[in-house]
Write a protein that holds these residues in place. Structure first.
Motif, short mmCIF file in Angstrom:
data_model
loop_
_atom_site.label_atom_id
_atom_site.label_comp_id
_atom_site.label_asym_id
_atom_site.label_seq_id
_atom_site.Cartn_x
_atom_site.Cartn_y
_atom_site.Cartn_z
N ILE A 1 0.87 -1.17 0.00
CA ILE A 1 0.00 0.00 0.00
C ILE A 1 0.91 1.22 0.00
CG2 ILE A 1 -1.88 1.20 1.19
CD1 ILE A 1 -2.56 -1.73 0.49
N LEU A 2 0.75 2.08 -0.98
CA LEU A 2 1.54 3.32 -1.04
C LEU A 2 0.60 4.51 -1.07
CD1 LEU A 2 4.25 2.43 -3.74
CD2 LEU A 2 4.36 2.09 -1.28
N CYS A 3 1.12 5.65 -0.61
CA CYS A 3 0.33 6.88 -0.67
C CYS A 3 0.58 7.53 -2.03
CB CYS A 3 0.70 7.83 0.45
SG CYS A 3 -0.34 9.31 0.44
N LEU A 4 -0.50 7.85 -2.73
CA LEU A 4 -0.40 8.38 -4.09
C LEU A 4 -0.58 9.90 -4.15
CD1 LEU A 4 -2.45 5.69 -6.04
CD2 LEU A 4 0.00 5.82 -5.70
N GLU A 5 -0.69 10.52 -2.96
CA GLU A 5 -0.86 11.98 -2.98
C GLU A 5 0.06 12.59 -1.95
OE1 GLU A 5 -4.83 13.35 -3.36
OE2 GLU A 5 -4.37 15.26 -2.38
N TYR A 6 0.82 13.60 -2.38
CA TYR A 6 1.76 14.23 -1.45
C TYR A 6 1.00 14.79 -0.25
CZ TYR A 6 5.46 16.95 0.56
OH TYR A 6 6.37 17.45 1.44
N CYS A 7 1.41 14.38 0.95
CA CYS A 7 0.63 14.72 2.14
C CYS A 7 1.52 15.28 3.24
CB CYS A 7 -0.13 13.50 2.63
SG CYS A 7 0.94 12.09 2.93
N GLY A 8 2.72 15.72 2.88
CA GLY A 8 3.60 16.30 3.88
C GLY A 8 4.97 15.65 3.87
N LEU A 9 5.79 16.05 4.84
CA LEU A 9 7.21 15.65 4.84
C LEU A 9 7.42 14.14 4.83
CD1 LEU A 9 8.87 18.21 7.29
CD2 LEU A 9 9.13 18.03 4.80
N GLY A 10 6.55 13.41 5.52
CA GLY A 10 6.76 11.96 5.62
C GLY A 10 6.00 11.16 4.58
N HIS A 11 5.50 11.81 3.55
CA HIS A 11 4.67 11.15 2.53
C HIS A 11 5.31 9.87 1.99
CE1 HIS A 11 2.59 10.44 -1.21
NE2 HIS A 11 3.67 10.72 -1.90
N HIS A 12 6.61 9.96 1.68
CA HIS A 12 7.29 8.80 1.06
C HIS A 12 7.43 7.63 2.02
CE1 HIS A 12 10.36 11.07 3.14
NE2 HIS A 12 11.09 9.97 3.18
N THR A 13 7.21 7.86 3.32
CA THR A 13 7.33 6.75 4.28
C THR A 13 5.98 6.05 4.49
OG1 THR A 13 6.81 8.10 6.22
CG2 THR A 13 9.12 8.03 5.52
N MET A 14 4.94 6.54 3.82
CA MET A 14 3.60 5.98 4.02
C MET A 14 3.41 4.69 3.23
SD MET A 14 0.65 8.83 4.20
CE MET A 14 -0.80 7.82 4.38
N THR A 15 4.06 3.64 3.66
CA THR A 15 3.90 2.36 2.99
C THR A 15 3.38 1.34 3.99
OG1 THR A 15 6.11 1.56 3.48
CG2 THR A 15 5.87 2.86 1.47
N SER A 16 2.60 0.42 3.49
CA SER A 16 2.08 -0.63 4.36
C SER A 16 1.92 -1.89 3.52
CB SER A 16 0.74 -0.20 4.96
OG SER A 16 0.34 -1.13 5.93
N GLN A 17 1.44 -2.94 4.15
CA GLN A 17 1.30 -4.21 3.42
C GLN A 17 -0.04 -4.83 3.66
OE1 GLN A 17 4.59 -6.61 4.69
NE2 GLN A 17 5.99 -5.70 3.18
N LEU A 18 -0.56 -5.45 2.62
CA LEU A 18 -1.80 -6.20 2.72
C LEU A 18 -1.45 -7.63 2.31
CD1 LEU A 18 -4.89 -5.81 3.23
CD2 LEU A 18 -5.14 -5.58 0.77
N THR A 19 -1.70 -8.56 3.21
CA THR A 19 -1.35 -9.96 2.92
C THR A 19 -2.57 -10.66 2.32
OG1 THR A 19 0.14 -9.90 4.79
CG2 THR A 19 -0.39 -12.07 3.89
N VAL A 20 -2.38 -11.23 1.14
CA VAL A 20 -3.46 -11.96 0.49
C VAL A 20 -3.14 -13.45 0.57
CG1 VAL A 20 -4.72 -12.31 -1.66
CG2 VAL A 20 -3.93 -10.02 -1.06
N THR A 21 -4.02 -14.18 1.23
CA THR A 21 -3.76 -15.60 1.45
C THR A 21 -4.55 -16.45 0.46
OG1 THR A 21 -5.55 -15.64 3.05
CG2 THR A 21 -3.34 -15.31 3.92
N ALA A 22 -4.02 -17.63 0.18
CA ALA A 22 -4.70 -18.55 -0.72
C ALA A 22 -6.03 -18.95 -0.09
CB ALA A 22 -3.84 -19.77 -0.96
N SER A 23 -7.06 -19.00 -0.92
CA SER A 23 -8.38 -19.32 -0.39
C SER A 23 -8.87 -20.59 -1.04
CB SER A 23 -9.31 -18.15 -0.67
OG SER A 23 -10.62 -18.60 -0.87
N SER A 24 -9.42 -21.50 -0.23
CA SER A 24 -9.91 -22.76 -0.78
C SER A 24 -11.32 -22.61 -1.31
CB SER A 24 -9.85 -23.84 0.31
OG SER A 24 -10.57 -23.38 1.44
N GLY A 25 -11.91 -21.43 -1.12
CA GLY A 25 -13.28 -21.19 -1.51
C GLY A 25 -13.44 -21.01 -3.01
N ARG A 26 -14.02 -19.86 -3.39
CA ARG A 26 -14.28 -19.62 -4.80
C ARG A 26 -13.00 -19.46 -5.60
NH1 ARG A 26 -18.32 -14.73 -5.15
NH2 ARG A 26 -17.07 -14.41 -7.01
N ALA A 27 -13.06 -19.84 -6.88
CA ALA A 27 -11.92 -19.70 -7.77
C ALA A 27 -11.62 -18.24 -8.02
CB ALA A 27 -12.20 -20.39 -9.09
#
Ligand SMILES: [Cu+2]
Length: 179
Positions: free
Chosen positions: A151-177
C-alpha cells in the motif's frame, strides 16, 4: 471481469454496426420508384430508432449498476477492510484478506488527503482511491493471486509522505476460484 464484459459489449456493438453497413450497402443498389424510396426511408428511420433503443437501453442500465458513488452494490463482500490514512502511516484492519473472494476496502483519511494505492507483487498498481477526511471511498476488489501487496500513498501529504507504505497480505483461499 468488468474489462471482459466491456470487450464483449464492444465486439457485439461492432459486429452489429458492420452488419448494418453491409445491409445498407446491399440495399443501396436496389432501384425503385419515388414511393418505394420514401417507404424505404421511413422503414430505415424506424429500424434505426429501434436499433438505438435496443443498443442503448441495456448499455445505460448496465452503466447505472456500475456507478461508483451511490451505485447499487452487487454481491456482498466476503471481507471488509477499514483503511485509514494518517500522517504518515496506513492503518489497515484487518491486514490479511483471502484471494479469490470480493474484498470491500473502506478508505478514509484521518487528517489530510492521501491517495490509497494497492500494488501487487510485481509492483503493478491494481486498485486505488482517494483517502479523504470526513468521507469514505469504497473499493471492491477481488485479489486473484496470493502474496504480499504493498500500500503506497499516491498523494503528497507532507514531509513523511514517502514513508507511508504498508502491506496487505493476500492468502490462498480454498473457496471460490480466482476471477
Ligand atoms: Cu501521502
Amino acid at each position: 471481469m468488468e474489462q471482459r464484459v466491456a470487450v464483449l459489449v464492444s465486439a457485439i456493438v461492432g459486429t452489429l454496426i458492420i452488419a448494418l453497413f453491409a445491409v445498407v450497402a446491399r440495399s443501396a443498389h436496389t432501384p425503385g420508384t419515388t414511393e418505394d424510396i420514401a417507404a424505404s426511408g421511413a422503414r430505415w428511420r424506424r429500424m434505426t430508432l429501434w436499433g438505438l433503443v435496443v443498443l442503448f437501453v441495456p448499455t445505460v442500465a448496465f452503466s447505472l449498476t456500475k456507478l461508483p458513488y451511490g451505485g447499487r452494490e452487487t454481491a456482498p463482500a466476503a471481507v471488509v477492510v477499514q483503511a485509514t490514512g494518517h500522517q504518515w502511516a496506513w492503518e489497515l484492519s484487518p491486514s490479511t484478506v483471502p484471494a479469490g473472494q470480493p474484498v470491500e476496502i473502506r478508505v478514509t483519511g484521518a487528517d489530510v488527503n492521501h491517495g490509497f494505492g494497492v500494488y501487487d507483487t510485481n509492483d503493478r498498481l491494481v486498485t486505488q482511491t482517494q483517502a479523504m477526511p470526513g468521507f469514505t471511498n469504497v473499493i471492491r476488489y477481488t485479489f486473484g493471486t496470493p502474496g504480499t501487496y504493498r500500500i503506497l500513498c499516491l498523494e503528497y501529504c507532507g514531509l513523511g509522505h514517502h514513508t507511508m507504505t504498508s502491506q496487505l497480505t493476500v492468502t490462498a483461499s480454498s473457496g471460490r476460484a480466482a476471477q
